[in-house]
Design a protein around this motif. Structure first.
Motif, short mmCIF file in Angstrom:
data_model
loop_
_atom_site.label_atom_id
_atom_site.label_comp_id
_atom_site.label_asym_id
_atom_site.label_seq_id
_atom_site.Cartn_x
_atom_site.Cartn_y
_atom_site.Cartn_z
N GLU A 468 0.85 -1.42 0.23
CA GLU A 468 -0.02 -0.06 -0.15
C GLU A 468 0.97 1.27 0.04
OE1 GLU A 468 -3.26 0.20 -0.14
OE2 GLU A 468 -3.87 -1.52 0.08
N VAL A 469 1.96 0.94 0.49
CA VAL A 469 2.96 2.26 0.75
C VAL A 469 3.97 2.59 -0.58
CG1 VAL A 469 4.55 3.39 2.31
CG2 VAL A 469 2.71 2.12 3.07
N TRP A 470 4.51 1.53 -0.84
CA TRP A 470 5.88 1.54 -1.67
C TRP A 470 5.42 1.90 -3.00
CZ3 TRP A 470 6.49 -0.68 -6.37
CH2 TRP A 470 5.85 -2.22 -6.52
N VAL A 471 4.36 1.55 -3.47
CA VAL A 471 3.78 1.90 -4.71
C VAL A 471 3.75 3.49 -5.04
CG1 VAL A 471 2.54 -0.25 -5.66
CG2 VAL A 471 1.29 1.51 -4.20
N ASP A 472 3.30 4.07 -3.98
CA ASP A 472 3.31 5.69 -4.07
C ASP A 472 4.67 6.16 -3.98
OD1 ASP A 472 0.42 5.86 -4.38
OD2 ASP A 472 0.17 5.90 -2.10
N ALA A 473 5.64 5.50 -3.02
CA ALA A 473 6.69 6.13 -2.95
C ALA A 473 7.86 5.83 -4.04
CB ALA A 473 7.69 5.11 -1.89
N VAL A 474 7.66 4.74 -4.93
CA VAL A 474 8.27 4.65 -6.25
C VAL A 474 7.59 5.22 -7.29
CG1 VAL A 474 8.92 2.65 -7.72
CG2 VAL A 474 9.06 2.30 -5.54
N GLY A 475 6.28 5.27 -7.51
CA GLY A 475 5.79 6.08 -8.55
C GLY A 475 5.84 5.83 -9.89
N GLU A 476 7.02 5.25 -10.40
CA GLU A 476 7.12 4.77 -11.89
C GLU A 476 8.36 3.94 -11.88
OE1 GLU A 476 10.00 8.05 -13.98
OE2 GLU A 476 7.69 8.62 -14.11
N PHE A 477 8.39 3.14 -13.29
CA PHE A 477 9.36 2.47 -13.36
C PHE A 477 9.64 2.48 -14.55
CE2 PHE A 477 10.85 -1.62 -14.97
CZ PHE A 477 12.09 -1.89 -14.10
N GLU A 478 10.90 2.88 -15.30
CA GLU A 478 11.21 2.92 -16.72
C GLU A 478 10.43 4.03 -17.39
OE1 GLU A 478 11.92 -1.02 -18.54
OE2 GLU A 478 13.63 -1.18 -17.40
N GLY A 479 10.09 4.89 -16.61
CA GLY A 479 8.76 6.17 -17.34
C GLY A 479 7.60 5.53 -17.35
N LYS A 480 6.93 4.26 -16.87
CA LYS A 480 5.78 4.21 -16.70
C LYS A 480 5.18 4.34 -15.38
CE LYS A 480 6.16 2.27 -20.93
NZ LYS A 480 5.45 2.70 -22.02
N ARG A 481 4.10 4.98 -15.22
CA ARG A 481 3.61 5.09 -13.88
C ARG A 481 2.91 3.89 -13.54
NH1 ARG A 481 -1.85 8.94 -13.18
NH2 ARG A 481 -2.27 7.77 -15.38
N LEU A 482 2.97 3.62 -12.14
CA LEU A 482 2.40 2.65 -11.35
C LEU A 482 1.11 3.18 -11.00
CD1 LEU A 482 5.57 1.61 -9.18
CD2 LEU A 482 4.38 0.13 -10.59
N ARG A 483 -0.19 2.53 -11.42
CA ARG A 483 -1.33 2.93 -11.19
C ARG A 483 -2.36 1.92 -10.69
NH1 ARG A 483 -4.98 5.75 -15.81
NH2 ARG A 483 -6.61 6.64 -14.47
N SER A 484 -2.95 2.18 -9.61
CA SER A 484 -3.92 1.18 -9.08
C SER A 484 -5.21 1.40 -9.98
CB SER A 484 -4.45 1.73 -7.51
OG SER A 484 -5.49 1.15 -7.13
N VAL A 485 -5.89 0.04 -10.04
CA VAL A 485 -7.02 -0.14 -10.81
C VAL A 485 -8.21 0.29 -10.19
CG1 VAL A 485 -6.13 -1.83 -12.23
CG2 VAL A 485 -7.49 -2.29 -10.22
#
Length: 633
Positions: A468-485
């Motif tokens: 629940e926490v790290w996805v917001d802290a990381v934010g993106e990977f290789e320019g792709k945004r991490l996004r909750s469905v």
């Protein structure tokens, strides 16, 4: 003080019975445990003397003695270390202050065979109590350094123990085992035989830095008593070349340090030379301890300075997310009087911490590339704690992401890396999608997944609380945004068939009245009611705004004692679902909307249930459902 009798703590009594009736096949390890305890006591005394030069103790010949009496069938393990006070004996020997004990005992009861019990005993490690595997009675005589009176402890392991003060106890601790009767058919477990004791010490305790001396049995009248024989080499394994040390020797050092009875998953050696020299020997366990996530978990590496033991749990040498790593660090240039406060400020310690962290992560990366089975074990046991580093250690975030893997809808059993996810992304897909939840099953059954499943878009399935926490802290990977469905508006038009703009506008106009009315009726619980592009089979779901806290994260903060305001969610309706269509038609045709208000309330409650939550008023929800069912029969 007269002899007093006490009862063992419930968990300690259960563990004693387990040892007395043990099915553990390798009973020899009792001696390793007792020698390990004696070694710790010697370390603590030398450290105490370093820090308090007024302490009136002799540290010129610190050692461990083993004494056999064949006639009395006793084996004594004696040290001249720190010793224990009367109160410490009752606290340390009469109780078990390990938060994993109850879990361990419950799992042991459920073990169906001896092999299962062996494995669980190996997970726990039982130290002093292992003596009852081979002894009918155990007596402990001890005197704490600097005190004048000693303490005698005794028990047959039957639920009680006795304590008394004594005036003539030598400094340190002596544990005398009154061994069980000899088995004529099994000489391998006769611990009054000299060669057997030598073999055990050589196998398990050769690396102990203090001399382990076998006291010869008393000679007859007029005979000269031979000198005690030192049984161990006393060579620090981390100071010997790799070629000189076997895997078994490394494994025994790990067991001595960790009090774990299993072999480690990985052994890591590091030698730094130059302006600041140190040696490190680290171990990755093969399983996570029961109390890894409890507040009182003892973490940190053993710190030595020029082979002199300084500290047992030096937390400054590794970050908290690597707290499962055990081992030894021996520095050449630190002060023997170094304190925890000094360590926190020392630049050499910070350099060591950085290097050791990178070495552990690179080792895991190599494991992932070369040995998938061992990596799978590592990630299953320690993945959840390693992901804490994604939040707390920005410097090593990329290295952690490189070794991290996650369940996803791509495969049932094979976890994926973020890199693998990106390589499989559909043409036009801009984001890495994920959903958090309590279990894989609950996530896969979530209504939020319907459109993604229908369009074959991969979603990461994240089930650890830290997710629940790290996805917001990381934010993106290789320019792709991490996004909750389950957050924000979802438009999968670019990744699948897009509804025509005219059809969307028509639906918005068709349902506009209902959406506004439902928002007004449910204003205490929702901030907005809108049509959904993520639902295909469910009538409704709840989503969070893009930057709002999720309910799970709110609950996590509250559990940590932090007050956070309750966040209203967004209720999304599926315009293609018959229930929603019927509700919209009824809204347009009926002037009396009282019954429709109940339907709106039920629709919201169903959305709460679908994501694993609970209706605000469960009793009212049950009554509304029962009334509806009654009217339909």
């Amino acid at each position: 003080m007269p002899t007093e009798t006490f009862e063992f703590q419930v968990e300690a009594r259960q563990l004693l019975q387990l040892m007395i009736h043990s099915v553990y096949s390798n009973k020899d390890v009792f001696l390793r445990e007792l020698v390990s305890n004696a070694s710790d006591a010697l370390d603590k005394l030398r450290l105490e003397k370093l820090r308090d030069d007024t302490l009136d103790v002799d540290v010129s010949d610190l050692h461990i003695e083993l004494e056999i009496d064949k006639d009395a069938r006793t084996l004594t393990v004696r040290d001249n270390g720190i010793g224990m006070s009367y109160d410490e004996v009752g606290q340390l020997i009469g109780t078990i202050a390990n938060s994993g004990t109850a879990t361990f005992l419950q799992e042991l009861k459920e073990a169906q065979d001896a092999a299962g019990a062996d494995q669980l005993i190996g997970q726990f490690g039982v130290g002093f109590y292992s003596a009852f595997m081979v002894a009918d009675e155990v007596t402990l005589l001890t005197r704490r350094a600097g005190e004048s009176q000693g303490t005698r402890w005794s028990s047959r392991g039957e639920g009680t123990y006795t304590l008394e003060t004594v005036d003539d106890a030598p400094q340190g601790t002596a544990v005398t085992l009154h061994l069980k009767p000899a088995d004529p058919e099994n000489q391998l477990h006769d611990y009054t035989v000299t060669w057997k004791i030598k073999e055990i010490v050589k196998r398990y305790s050769d690396f102990i830095t203090w001399p382990i001396r076998l006291v010869p049995q008393k000679a007859g009248d007029g005979d000269e008593t031979p000198e005690p024989e030192t049984l161990n080499s006393q060579k620090a394994l981390w100071a010997r070349s790799r070629e000189e040390v076997t895997d078994d020797e490394y494994h025994e050092l790990y067991k001595h340090i960790s009090h774990d009875w299993r072999d480690p998953l990985e052994t890591i050696r590091l030698q730094a030379e130059g302006t600041f020299e140190y040696q490190a020997l680290l171990f990755v366990p093969s399983h996570a301890p029961h109390d890894l996530f409890t507040q009182g978990y003892q973490r940190g590496l053993q710190l030595y300075v020029k082979r002199v033991f300084i500290m047992d749990d030096c937390e400054e040498l590794l970050p908290p997310y690597l707290r499962f790593v055990k081992g030894v660090v021996d520095a050449a240039d630190l002060s023997l009087n170094v304190s925890r406060e000094i360590l926190q400020q020392d630049r050499h310690i910070r350099m060591m911490r950085s290097r050791l962290t990178k070495k552990v992560l690179s080792t895991v990366k190599d494991m992932k590339a070369k040995d998938t089975d061992r990596y799978a074990t590592f990630w299953r046991e320690f993945g959840a704690v390693l992901k804490e580093g994604l939040v707390t250690d920005a410097e090593n975030r990329d290295a952690i992401l490189a070794v991290a893997s996650f369940a996803s809808t791509h495969a049932d059993d094979e976890p994926t890396t973020l890199k693998g996810y990106v390589e499989r992304m559909k043409d036009g897909q801009e984001d890495i999608y994920y959903l958090t939840g309590d279990s894989r099953q609950s996530i896969e059954n979530s209504p939020h997944m319907e459109a993604f499943r229908a369009k074959g878009i991969e979603v990461l399935l994240l089930t650890d609380p830290v997710d629940e926490v790290w996805v917001d802290a990381v934010g993106e990977f290789e320019g792709k945004r991490l996004r909750s469905v389950a957050k924000g508006e979802i438009d999968l038009g670019a990744e699948g068939e897009e509804k025509k703009d005219g059809e969307r506008e028509k639906q918005a106009e068709e349902y506009g009245g209902l959406l506004g009315w439902m928002k007004e009726r449910l204003e205490e619980d929702v901030k907005e009611v809108r049509l959904s592009a993520r639902l295909t089979t469910s009538p409704a779901c709840l989503v969070s705004d893009a930057h709002d806290l999720t309910p799970a994260l709110e609950n996590m903060y509250r559990a940590m004692g932090q007050e956070v305001p309750r966040t209203k969610r967004i209720l999304e309706l599926n315009p293609d679902h018959l229930l929603v269509k019927t509700l919209n038609q009824a809204y347009k045709e009926r002037e009396d909307k009282a019954e429709l208000a109940e339907t709106a309330e039920l629709l919201h409650a169903l959305a709460v249930l679908a994501e694993g939550g609970q209706p605000k008023e469960p009793a009212r929800f049950v009554k509304l459902v029962a009334d509806r069912l009654e009217r339909t029969l």
